[in-house]
Design a protein around this motif. Structure first.
Motif, PDB file in Angstrom:
ATOM      1  N   ASN A   1      43.161  43.246  36.774  1.00  0.00           N
ATOM      2  CA  ASN A   1      42.191  43.485  37.850  1.00  0.00           C
ATOM      3  C   ASN A   1      42.897  43.803  39.158  1.00  0.00           C
ATOM      4  O   ASN A   1      42.507  44.724  39.882  1.00  0.00           O
TER       5      ASN A   1
ATOM      6  N   LEU B   1      41.267  32.895  38.847  1.00  0.00           N
ATOM      7  CA  LEU B   1      41.137  33.166  37.417  1.00  0.00           C
ATOM      8  C   LEU B   1      42.492  33.039  36.727  1.00  0.00           C
ATOM      9  O   LEU B   1      42.607  32.455  35.640  1.00  0.00           O
TER      10      LEU B   1
ATOM     11  N   LYS C   1      43.759  39.473  32.170  1.00  0.00           N
ATOM     12  CA  LYS C   1      42.575  40.005  32.847  1.00  0.00           C
ATOM     13  C   LYS C   1      42.743  39.945  34.360  1.00  0.00           C
ATOM     14  O   LYS C   1      42.462  40.926  35.073  1.00  0.00           O
ATOM     15  N   ALA C   2      43.217  38.810  34.881  1.00  0.00           N
ATOM     16  CA  ALA C   2      43.410  38.659  36.329  1.00  0.00           C
ATOM     17  C   ALA C   2      44.461  39.636  36.841  1.00  0.00           C
ATOM     18  O   ALA C   2      44.269  40.299  37.875  1.00  0.00           O
TER      19      ALA C   2
ATOM     20  N   THR D   1      39.578  35.579  44.026  1.00  0.00           N
ATOM     21  CA  THR D   1      38.803  35.335  42.812  1.00  0.00           C
ATOM     22  C   THR D   1      39.704  35.520  41.596  1.00  0.00           C
ATOM     23  O   THR D   1      39.679  34.717  40.649  1.00  0.00           O
ATOM     24  N   ASN D   2      40.527  36.558  41.628  1.00  0.00           N
ATOM     25  CA  ASN D   2      41.421  36.827  40.500  1.00  0.00           C
ATOM     26  C   ASN D   2      42.634  35.902  40.491  1.00  0.00           C
ATOM     27  O   ASN D   2      43.147  35.560  39.420  1.00  0.00           O
TER      28      ASN D   2
END
Length: 362
Positions: free
Chosen positions: A310, A290, A306-307, A286-287
């Motif tokens: 995370n 992203l 952000k990715a 998911t990251n």
């Protein structure tokens, strides 16, 4: 309950669990139903019931990995932890650790596997021992502990080969090949993976994983065109395409297409990967999706940050390193030296944490 019935129930559970270890999914499903009927129609003692519940939990994890029907995080009651039988203690810790691994909580998995390993002497089954070594090796591999991971993998491979578990042995070889690749010994890594690719041809799932492994190695070597070819070949295999592993390959394909500036095809594959990563609730991919959307679609470094953050917060330091290095190369190519330096520092810091194995992951 008579001793004969007790032994029959125990033997049936052992037979069922053996099918789970050998990945004989259809046979395991059949034996689960037979075992469940036997347990429900007899007055089993607590030990047999506990044994059944633990193996049934492992069965659910197998189905989660092989089907789209079970996608939620499985759980096992803490109060269930057995206190009187060493074999059941081992199964509790090992199966709970497997669940942590499947749900990407690698440090938590290691803590449970360490407890299980102290009880491994009570398990008089070579296949179960090999299964333990393989899973433990996989977790150490995901935590970038390559020397330890390769030691466990080699032990697993030796036993699987001796037992004639050909496909399981090939899977261990693939991880060993990837370890060499990630350490920069591409010639050795590719050689191991190519040999595994040849022997994996009778096994579609593993054959696809071998193709993907070669693609990943070529991607690290920045041979994006060849990597693209291997990822496409893997996705031509239905059993792989329609699986969680196939979602990862779909992302890998999108990534190498972006890096070759084949944006239309890359976007198509990225969208498919995003849907799959969300469906399977896969945190890492998911990251990664992203990250690629932020970098290649929007050139928005806030999304990229952000990715990366995370992944770093989840102690995925190798993955952090890979993405930070990719972002640095992108920024350098675009002439943005400030951002390039920022991400190179981030990649360097992630490298320093490869050997960090704290116990703070929940």
């Amino acid at each position: 309950m008579s001793l004969v019935t007790t032994e029959k129930a125990g033997a049936k559970i052992v037979e069922w669990y053996s099918c789970i270890i050998s990945r004989s999914v259809d046979q395991a499903i059949l034996l689960r139903e037979k075992t469940k009927q036997l347990i429900e129609t007899t007055d089993c003692d607590d030990k047999i019931v506990a044994f059944f519940q633990l193996v049934d939990f492992r069965h659910q994890m197998m189905m989660k990995q092989n089907s789209k029907n079970e996608i939620t995080d499985l759980s096992i009651e803490k109060s269930f932890e057995p206190s009187i039988d060493d074999m059941l203690k081992y199964l509790y810790y090992f199966i709970s650790g497997q669940n942590e691994y499947i749900n990407e909580r690698y440090k938590s998995a290691i803590k449970l596997f360490r407890k299980a390993e102290r009880l491994l002497e009570y398990i008089q089954d070579d296949a179960e021992e090999a299964e333990f070594y393989q899973y433990t090796g996989l977790v150490y591999y995901r935590l970038n502990q390559y020397l330890v991971a390769s030691s466990y993998m080699e032990q697993a491979e030796t036993i699987f080969n001796r037992l004639g578990y050909v496909e399981r042995a090939i899977n261990t070889r693939l991880i060993l090949g990837l370890i060499y690749s990630e350490l920069g010994d591409y010639e050795k890594g590719d050689q191991i993976i190519r040999e595994a690719l040849i022997t994996s041809r009778p096994f579609p799932v593993t054959n696809a994983l071998a193709l993907r492994s070669l693609g990943l190695s070529k991607q690290r070597q920045r041979d994006f065109n060849e990597a693209e070819d291997y990822f496409k070949q893997a996705l031509e295999i239905t059993e792989h395409k329609d699986s969680q592993a196939g979602t990862k390959t779909r992302y890998n394909l999108a990534n190498v297409l972006f890096r070759q500036e084949k944006h239309e095809s890359a976007m198509k594959n990225l969208k498919m990967a995003e849907v799959g990563a969300k469906y399977y609730q896969n945190f890492e991919y998911t990251n990664r999706c992203l990250f690629s959307r932020g970098l290649y679609c929007h050139e928005d470094f806030l999304i990229v940050d952000k990715a990366i953050n995370n992944l770093q917060e989840n102690a995925m330091f190798f993955e952090t390193f890979e993405l930070a290095e990719e972002a640095a190369n992108f920024a350098e190519k675009a002439g943005n030296t400030e951002m390039a330096l920022k991400y190179m520092k981030c990649a360097s810091q992630a490298c320093l944490k490869f050997n960090y194995l704290g116990d703070d992951q929940k």
